[in-house]
Design a protein around this motif. Structure first.
Motif: not given
Length: 184
Positions: A106-133
């Motif tokens: 599980i990776i928790i990301l605390v962020l403010a903008d959409r610049d992380f959509a690519g990262l989130i897509t990669v992480l989820m593709g690796l089977g990692i649960t992504v939680i965003v605050f």
């Protein structure tokens, strides 16, 4: 309805590895929110020291860094005034972290903008649960849809979100104490 592409179908257990990356250039956490965020992360499994990305050229961010270090955050100084410099370092470090063994579940990301959509897509593709605050008012619909409503939380909702977690943490502590006494 189950969103396996969002949660990877994994059940969360105390043995899962959890890590967190905080973009404090984009999201300010007061002391209570930071404490609740750590409580939330610990409730998800074995919590690795979280990373806080800040700019030492900004006095308020340096003050936040010292405050967050008391909660176990590791400060990553990105003293670059270039646009998205902290974002780039956070993405690089996150990718680097998931390539080391054992990778977090599980990776928790605390962020403010959409610049992380690519990262989130990669992480989820690796089977990692992504939680965003983030701040719901400033978060893009794309970001929320990407992780799903169950894995997207507004920083201002931490009090209500963490309210039900304290008993779980206490029960885990009791179970741990009982297990230690049985093995003694």
């Amino acid at each position: 309805m189950t969103d396996n592409h969002r949660t990877t179908g994994k059940q969360q257990t105390p043995s899962q590895r959890v890590t967190m990356f905080l973009d404090s250039q984009g999201v300010y956490l007061n002391q209570k929110q930071a404490e609740l965020l750590v409580t939330f992360a610990k409730s998800k499994g074995r919590f690795e020291p979280p990373k806080n990305y800040y700019n030492s050229q900004q006095k308020n961010q340096v003050n936040d860094k010292f405050r967050l270090e008391k909660l176990g955050f590791l400060g990553v100084d990105v003293p670059d005034s270039g646009k998205n410099s902290a974002d780039k370092q956070l993405v690089f470090d996150c990718i680097k972290r998931v390539t080391t063994k054992p990778s977090p579940d599980i990776i928790i990301l605390v962020l403010a903008d959409r610049d992380f959509a690519g990262l989130i897509t990669v992480l989820m593709g690796l089977g990692i649960t992504v939680i965003v605050f983030a701040r719901r008012k400033s978060a893009s619909k794309k970001l929320i849809n990407l992780v799903g409503e169950d894995n997207f939380h507004d920083v201002d909702e931490l009090s209500s979100l963490s309210a039900g977690l304290k008993p779980q943490l206490e029960n885990q502590k009791k179970l741990s104490i009982e297990a230690d006494s049985l093995s003694a």
